[in-house]
Scaffold this motif. Sequence first.
Motif, PDB file in Angstrom:
ATOM      1  N   GLY A  79       0.812  -1.218   0.000  1.00 32.08           N
ATOM      2  CA  GLY A  79       0.000   0.000   0.000  1.00 32.08           C
ATOM      3  C   GLY A  79       0.839   1.259   0.000  1.00 32.08           C
ATOM      4  N   VAL A  80       1.936   1.262   0.773  1.00 33.97           N
ATOM      5  CA  VAL A  80       2.803   2.443   0.814  1.00 33.97           C
ATOM      6  C   VAL A  80       3.462   2.643  -0.554  1.00 33.97           C
ATOM      7  CG1 VAL A  80       4.913   3.391   1.815  1.00 33.97           C
ATOM      8  CG2 VAL A  80       3.196   2.360   3.305  1.00 33.97           C
ATOM      9  N   ILE A  81       3.954   1.550  -1.142  1.00 34.21           N
ATOM     10  CA  ILE A  81       4.578   1.658  -2.476  1.00 34.21           C
ATOM     11  C   ILE A  81       3.551   2.167  -3.485  1.00 34.21           C
ATOM     12  CG2 ILE A  81       5.580   0.320  -4.365  1.00 34.21           C
ATOM     13  CD1 ILE A  81       6.869  -1.475  -2.274  1.00 34.21           C
ATOM     14  N   LEU A  82       2.349   1.602  -3.430  1.00 34.10           N
ATOM     15  CA  LEU A  82       1.292   1.979  -4.372  1.00 34.10           C
ATOM     16  C   LEU A  82       0.943   3.463  -4.221  1.00 34.10           C
ATOM     17  CD1 LEU A  82      -0.349   0.591  -6.509  1.00 34.10           C
ATOM     18  CD2 LEU A  82      -2.043  -0.015  -4.803  1.00 34.10           C
ATOM     19  N   ALA A  83       0.810   3.916  -2.976  1.00 35.35           N
ATOM     20  CA  ALA A  83       0.486   5.318  -2.732  1.00 35.35           C
ATOM     21  C   ALA A  83       1.583   6.215  -3.299  1.00 35.35           C
ATOM     22  CB  ALA A  83       0.321   5.568  -1.233  1.00 35.35           C
ATOM     23  N   TRP A  84       2.823   5.813  -3.087  1.00 31.72           N
ATOM     24  CA  TRP A  84       3.967   6.594  -3.571  1.00 31.72           C
ATOM     25  C   TRP A  84       3.940   6.683  -5.097  1.00 31.72           C
ATOM     26  CZ3 TRP A  84       7.278   9.602  -1.065  1.00 31.72           C
ATOM     27  CH2 TRP A  84       8.432  10.022  -1.724  1.00 31.72           C
ATOM     28  N   VAL A  85       3.759   5.519  -5.730  1.00 29.63           N
ATOM     29  CA  VAL A  85       3.748   5.465  -7.198  1.00 29.63           C
ATOM     30  C   VAL A  85       2.613   6.330  -7.750  1.00 29.63           C
ATOM     31  CG1 VAL A  85       3.279   3.937  -9.161  1.00 29.63           C
ATOM     32  CG2 VAL A  85       4.878   3.225  -7.388  1.00 29.63           C
ATOM     33  N   LEU A  86       1.445   6.246  -7.134  1.00 24.80           N
ATOM     34  CA  LEU A  86       0.277   6.966  -7.649  1.00 24.80           C
ATOM     35  C   LEU A  86       0.431   8.480  -7.505  1.00 24.80           C
ATOM     36  CD1 LEU A  86      -2.659   4.709  -6.416  1.00 24.80           C
ATOM     37  CD2 LEU A  86      -1.973   5.131  -8.767  1.00 24.80           C
ATOM     38  N   VAL A  87       1.091   8.935  -6.446  1.00 25.99           N
ATOM     39  CA  VAL A  87       1.219  10.378  -6.227  1.00 25.99           C
ATOM     40  C   VAL A  87       2.428  10.951  -6.957  1.00 25.99           C
ATOM     41  CG1 VAL A  87       1.578  12.182  -4.502  1.00 25.99           C
ATOM     42  CG2 VAL A  87       0.049  10.280  -3.999  1.00 25.99           C
ATOM     43  N   ARG A  88       3.565  10.254  -6.908  1.00 20.31           N
ATOM     44  CA  ARG A  88       4.810  10.849  -7.355  1.00 20.31           C
ATOM     45  C   ARG A  88       5.115  10.652  -8.840  1.00 20.31           C
ATOM     46  NH1 ARG A  88       8.558  12.677  -3.648  1.00 20.31           N
ATOM     47  NH2 ARG A  88       7.389  13.851  -2.118  1.00 20.31           N
ATOM     48  N   TYR A  89       4.656   9.559  -9.427  1.00 18.07           N
ATOM     49  CA  TYR A  89       5.065   9.272 -10.803  1.00 18.07           C
ATOM     50  C   TYR A  89       3.947   9.546 -11.774  1.00 18.07           C
ATOM     51  CZ  TYR A  89       8.643   6.703  -8.241  1.00 18.07           C
ATOM     52  OH  TYR A  89       9.636   6.349  -7.378  1.00 18.07           O
ATOM     53  N   ARG A  90       4.301   9.958 -12.975  1.00 15.47           N
ATOM     54  CA  ARG A  90       3.321  10.141 -14.039  1.00 15.47           C
ATOM     55  C   ARG A  90       3.559   9.087 -15.102  1.00 15.47           C
ATOM     56  NH1 ARG A  90       1.353  11.855 -10.752  1.00 15.47           N
ATOM     57  NH2 ARG A  90       0.588  13.897 -10.168  1.00 15.47           N
ATOM     58  N   PHE A  91       2.556   8.277 -15.378  1.00 15.22           N
ATOM     59  CA  PHE A  91       2.709   7.256 -16.411  1.00 15.22           C
ATOM     60  C   PHE A  91       1.341   6.944 -16.991  1.00 15.22           C
ATOM     61  CE2 PHE A  91       1.062   4.021 -13.536  1.00 15.22           C
ATOM     62  CZ  PHE A  91       1.398   4.535 -12.302  1.00 15.22           C
ATOM     63  N   ALA A  92       1.364   6.342 -18.184  1.00 14.23           N
ATOM     64  CA  ALA A  92       0.099   6.020 -18.856  1.00 14.23           C
ATOM     65  C   ALA A  92      -0.696   5.056 -17.990  1.00 14.23           C
ATOM     66  CB  ALA A  92       0.390   5.396 -20.215  1.00 14.23           C
ATOM     67  N   GLY A  93      -1.978   5.324 -17.816  1.00 10.63           N
ATOM     68  CA  GLY A  93      -2.825   4.410 -17.058  1.00 10.63           C
ATOM     69  C   GLY A  93      -2.808   4.657 -15.563  1.00 10.63           C
ATOM     70  N   ARG A  94      -2.225   5.800 -15.135  1.00  8.18           N
ATOM     71  CA  ARG A  94      -2.156   6.070 -13.701  1.00  8.18           C
ATOM     72  C   ARG A  94      -3.554   6.233 -13.097  1.00  8.18           C
ATOM     73  NH1 ARG A  94      -1.979  10.531 -10.300  1.00  8.18           N
ATOM     74  NH2 ARG A  94      -2.487  11.803 -12.115  1.00  8.18           N
ATOM     75  N   ARG A  95      -4.416   6.979 -13.812  1.00  6.11           N
ATOM     76  CA  ARG A  95      -5.776   7.207 -13.299  1.00  6.11           C
ATOM     77  C   ARG A  95      -6.547   5.896 -13.167  1.00  6.11           C
ATOM     78  NH1 ARG A  95      -7.468  11.345 -11.502  1.00  6.11           N
ATOM     79  NH2 ARG A  95      -6.988  13.439 -12.214  1.00  6.11           N
ATOM     80  N   LEU A  96      -6.352   5.014 -14.166  1.00  8.27           N
ATOM     81  CA  LEU A  96      -7.026   3.714 -14.148  1.00  8.27           C
ATOM     82  C   LEU A  96      -6.536   2.902 -12.944  1.00  8.27           C
ATOM     83  CD1 LEU A  96      -9.028   2.166 -15.986  1.00  8.27           C
ATOM     84  CD2 LEU A  96      -7.046   0.990 -16.931  1.00  8.27           C
ATOM     85  N   LEU A  97      -5.217   2.938 -12.729  1.00 10.08           N
ATOM     86  CA  LEU A  97      -4.639   2.217 -11.594  1.00 10.08           C
ATOM     87  C   LEU A  97      -5.212   2.759 -10.290  1.00 10.08           C
ATOM     88  CD1 LEU A  97      -2.387   0.045 -11.091  1.00 10.08           C
ATOM     89  CD2 LEU A  97      -0.883   1.938 -10.540  1.00 10.08           C
TER      90      LEU A  97
END
Lengths: 278, 287
Positions: A79-97
């Motif tokens: 969950g911590v990794i996922l939260a970090w990835v979702l907030v900090r990185y921009r990549f295709a499909g981020r909103r879907l994730l």
Amino acid sequence: MGRPLIHRSPMPGLGLSMGITLTMLSLVVLLPIGALLLKGANFGVAGIWETVNRERVWAALFLSFRLSLFAALFNLVFGVILAWVLVRYRFAGRRLLDAAVDLPFALPTAVAGIALTALYAPNGAFGALAAEIGWKIAYTQWGIFIALVFVGLPFVTRTVQPVVEEIEAEVEEASATLGASRLYTLRRVVLPMLAPAALTGFALSLARAVGEYGSVIFIAGNIPLKTEIAPLLIVIQLEEFNYDGAAAIGIAMLVISFAMLLAINLIGVWSRRRIGYV
Amino acid sequence: MSDTTAHKFRSARDEAPLARYALIAFAVIGVGVLVAAPLLAVFVEALADGAAAAVASLGNRDAASAIKLTLLIAAIAVPLNALFGVAAAWFITKFDFRGKAFLITLIDLPFSVSPVVAGLCIVLMFGTNSLVGGWLVASGYPVVFALPGIVLATMFVTFPFVARELIPVMVEQGRAEEEAALTLGASGFRVFWTVTLPNIRWALLYGVLLSNARAMGEFGAVAVVSGKIRGETATMPITIEMLYNEYLSVAAFSMAAVLTLLALVTLMLKTALEVRHADQLAANHRH
């Protein structure tokens, strides 16, 4: 003592809102829980102990709490990794994730249960793969673990995400200019800031997993002493119209969960005091 | 990394590109395996014998009765919980009283009680051999193994949703607007209708949405109180269990697919609300 029970206020609707709140809360939540506690009181501590202190009940309680703890720990890290990835990185499909993370909240547990069983059964897509290396997932404790990970997945992510968004750039930059490596900054600066929220998510995930029923019973196989969870034991007692037995196990579950949540809250208070971050 | 140019453009808040890609891959694969795969499995299993078989399996009387019952339960439980949520949020945010934190803890209680234990509590309170339940059954109003019990169980597990969404939003908005309306002579009801409600409508909708999804999908609590009478007290999730245990896989997964579609619609509406009305939702005010 000098403080009045309810302060005078010009706001309208005190009687109405208080009446609806207390009446509905009592009818829907408090009286039913009271009925359980009353049953327990009639039954007595000795009676509860007698019911709980059997090999099959201990096995179920131990299994439920142990696997819930493992699943919540997995969800804490993921969950911590996922939260970090979702907030900090921009990549295709981020909103879907981001939207997909909430699916376990929205999907009915019985649906999740049969879907996971279809996937992880020996003839399922993942189950067949695992069978190749002799790994049995469905109808073993692994299956229960996977179901509990599924239902608890969103909690840590959703509690940690807003905190990651709030971290000021200066904090990390200061750490970097003082010569800290990125990993050191993450470990000593960022993680302590996330810890209280992550712990809250962990506690929520754990509480959810301990009581989970629908998504687990299909994949568990429900073999007594091996893959029988505590909530299922309550259902079995009820089907045999053994209300005393069901109430005893229900009270034992309530007591253990509250003790666990209390312990986690105390750890939270302690870590906040130690780290000095609220 | 060996190349120095990459370093020059990397801000102090970025991880090394390799670490970044690894973390993204880990997150995407994790969510794919854990969440997307089960979602896909529902539709694959439902369509195992073709679309016609899936649709046909929903056409019988028991399936129709289950769908009707689930809609009826949601139609009773969700508005009642919305009423409770609004009243509780008003009481908690517009007045100062002792024991407020304790009241909020009590409202949150259903989140830390197992749904099965919730169902058990309702059976113990309203079952035939309880004081209240025995009297109700004798007067011809059975609660357990009947609609009222299922509604109560559903309300129990969805109880905190609306209140939890509204309280942070209403705390943030304060009381000034309502006080201004009052000094201008508006009645209490008018203040709520024209001042408060427009401020909280999206948060209210958000809470109702979550509450509805849970109400329609609740299994554990309902399984305990429903008695699982086909065509009478079997909700959609209960019917899924019965069909699955009878090895009617296509029928079970077809009904599951209907609930899954509902879950997907819920998620889409929820995401739309979060994107368009982020400033008026509690989810974005949590710190």
